[in-house]
Design a protein around this motif. Sequence first.
Motif, mmCIF file in Angstrom:
data_model
loop_
_atom_site.group_PDB
_atom_site.id
_atom_site.type_symbol
_atom_site.label_atom_id
_atom_site.label_comp_id
_atom_site.label_asym_id
_atom_site.label_seq_id
_atom_site.Cartn_x
_atom_site.Cartn_y
_atom_site.Cartn_z
ATOM 1 N N GLY A 169 -17.711 9.734 10.231
ATOM 2 C CA GLY A 169 -16.742 10.677 9.738
ATOM 3 C C GLY A 169 -15.415 10.240 10.245
ATOM 4 O O GLY A 169 -14.164 11.292 10.028
ATOM 5 N N ASP A 170 -15.204 9.862 11.763
ATOM 6 C CA ASP A 170 -14.128 9.785 12.039
ATOM 7 C C ASP A 170 -13.301 8.245 11.358
ATOM 8 O O ASP A 170 -13.773 7.981 10.689
ATOM 9 N N THR A 171 -11.257 9.143 11.154
ATOM 10 C CA THR A 171 -11.559 7.743 10.671
ATOM 11 C C THR A 171 -10.655 6.996 12.358
ATOM 12 O O THR A 171 -9.827 7.512 12.691
ATOM 13 N N ILE A 172 -10.305 5.855 11.757
ATOM 14 C CA ILE A 172 -9.898 4.750 12.784
ATOM 15 C C ILE A 172 -8.327 4.567 12.512
ATOM 16 O O ILE A 172 -8.433 3.272 10.973
ATOM 17 N N VAL A 188 -5.780 1.571 18.239
ATOM 18 C CA VAL A 188 -5.840 2.354 17.359
ATOM 19 C C VAL A 188 -6.038 3.918 17.452
ATOM 20 O O VAL A 188 -6.560 4.621 19.056
ATOM 21 N N VAL A 189 -5.590 4.113 16.744
ATOM 22 C CA VAL A 189 -6.567 6.114 17.099
ATOM 23 C C VAL A 189 -7.771 6.643 16.716
ATOM 24 O O VAL A 189 -7.776 5.895 14.895
ATOM 25 N N VAL A 190 -8.025 7.565 17.233
ATOM 26 C CA VAL A 190 -10.037 7.658 16.643
ATOM 27 C C VAL A 190 -9.121 9.505 16.628
ATOM 28 O O VAL A 190 -8.923 10.512 16.897
ATOM 29 N N LEU A 191 -9.719 9.844 15.043
ATOM 30 C CA LEU A 191 -9.348 11.417 14.851
ATOM 31 C C LEU A 191 -10.710 11.627 13.901
ATOM 32 O O LEU A 191 -10.761 11.276 13.679
ATOM 33 N N LEU A 196 -12.485 4.347 7.639
ATOM 34 C CA LEU A 196 -13.690 5.524 7.409
ATOM 35 C C LEU A 196 -14.925 4.905 8.004
ATOM 36 O O LEU A 196 -15.540 4.502 7.291
ATOM 37 N N ILE A 197 -15.683 5.854 8.922
ATOM 38 C CA ILE A 197 -16.715 5.273 9.559
ATOM 39 C C ILE A 197 -17.491 6.079 9.465
ATOM 40 O O ILE A 197 -18.020 7.737 9.032
ATOM 41 N N SER A 198 -18.759 5.054 8.211
ATOM 42 C CA SER A 198 -19.632 6.406 7.184
ATOM 43 C C SER A 198 -21.099 6.419 7.910
ATOM 44 O O SER A 198 -21.881 6.447 7.833
ATOM 45 N N THR A 199 -21.428 4.886 8.892
ATOM 46 C CA THR A 199 -22.739 4.725 9.225
ATOM 47 C C THR A 199 -22.174 4.528 10.899
ATOM 48 O O THR A 199 -21.255 4.144 11.400
ATOM 49 N N ILE A 200 -23.684 4.463 11.560
ATOM 50 C CA ILE A 200 -23.334 4.206 13.437
ATOM 51 C C ILE A 200 -23.905 3.366 13.639
ATOM 52 O O ILE A 200 -25.706 4.178 13.594
#
Length: 316
Positions: A290-293, A240-243, A211-215
């Motif tokens: 918020g992206d899920t990798i 990977v797939v980015v959702l 889970l991407i929490s920071t950029i």
Amino acid sequence: MSQNIENIRNVAIIAHVDHGKTTLVDQLLRQSGIFRSNQEVQERVMDSGDIERERGITILSKNTAVNYGDTKINIIDTPGHADFGGEVERVLKMVDGVVLVVDAFEGPMPQTKFVLRKALELNHPVVVCVNKVDRPEARPDEVVDEVLELFMELDANEDQLDSPFVFASARGGYASEDANAREGDMKPLFEAIINHIPAPTGDVHAPAQALISTIDYSEYLGRIGIGKIENGVLRVNDEVVVLNMHNAETQKKVRITKLYEFQGLQRVEVKEASVGNIVALSGIENIMIGDTICSPEKPEPLPFVKISEPTLAMNF
Ligand code: GDP
């Protein structure tokens, strides 16, 4: 260098401004043994404020990792200000416990309360570090009572009311379970973290999900996503797939070009990283908070916390 999940601790550090968060993390770094003795620790390690002001936004949590024995402790800075509401929650969702730093003279202050409330709501275990016990006006015993009162006011659960207290002088480089000790090293604080805050959970054999929490942004790498691997293993060159909520349908495949773990103050490039670790990754254009990798094997999004507009942070 990827760690077994049992040997990882992900903790957030909470404090009112000036209660000594920076000095404490600096001291943990110095004593974590990752620096050779002839290598000076950069002064004011967590304070990259100038760079941030230059970038025009002051947000995001900074990550540091310290090693204690075989255990890697990822320490994530938590913004104390209410304007960072969503950011605070996202940081807190990455971790399994918090270190609450409170000045031994001032006691709990508004920012202490603001972030602690959110940590308690998530049922996180807390290690309380009463800092600056070297101050001549320090009143650690009263501060313990004030912290406990605050816990009660904020509806802490029983375990949280039973939180370990460690008395420290981050500046002096020592910590103790005894409020009157004035020497030693940071070992008691390391031990409290390792023993009281659990290892992350997740399944190393499951398809990867992070889970991407920071950029973050680098001129060379472009957008860098930082987040926790919730399941499985990520590898460089993996497809990977980015959702996210905008493309839950499309499931475009992309490749991770670079993968990093945190070590000390640095990002260290790794070939793979496994469940429980907090990583930075690049190669994914337009990566977003918020992206899920995830592995194409099982492309399922993780729940994420929405944030308010980062422009809120522009005037810092
Ligand atoms: P932060 O805002 O929470 O990151 O706080 P800092 O780490 O920047 O510390 C704020 C001030 O408190 C600085 O002047 C530090 O030198 C001082 N300070 C931090 N830890 C201690 C300590 O253990 N004892 C004393 N006396 N001062 C400390």
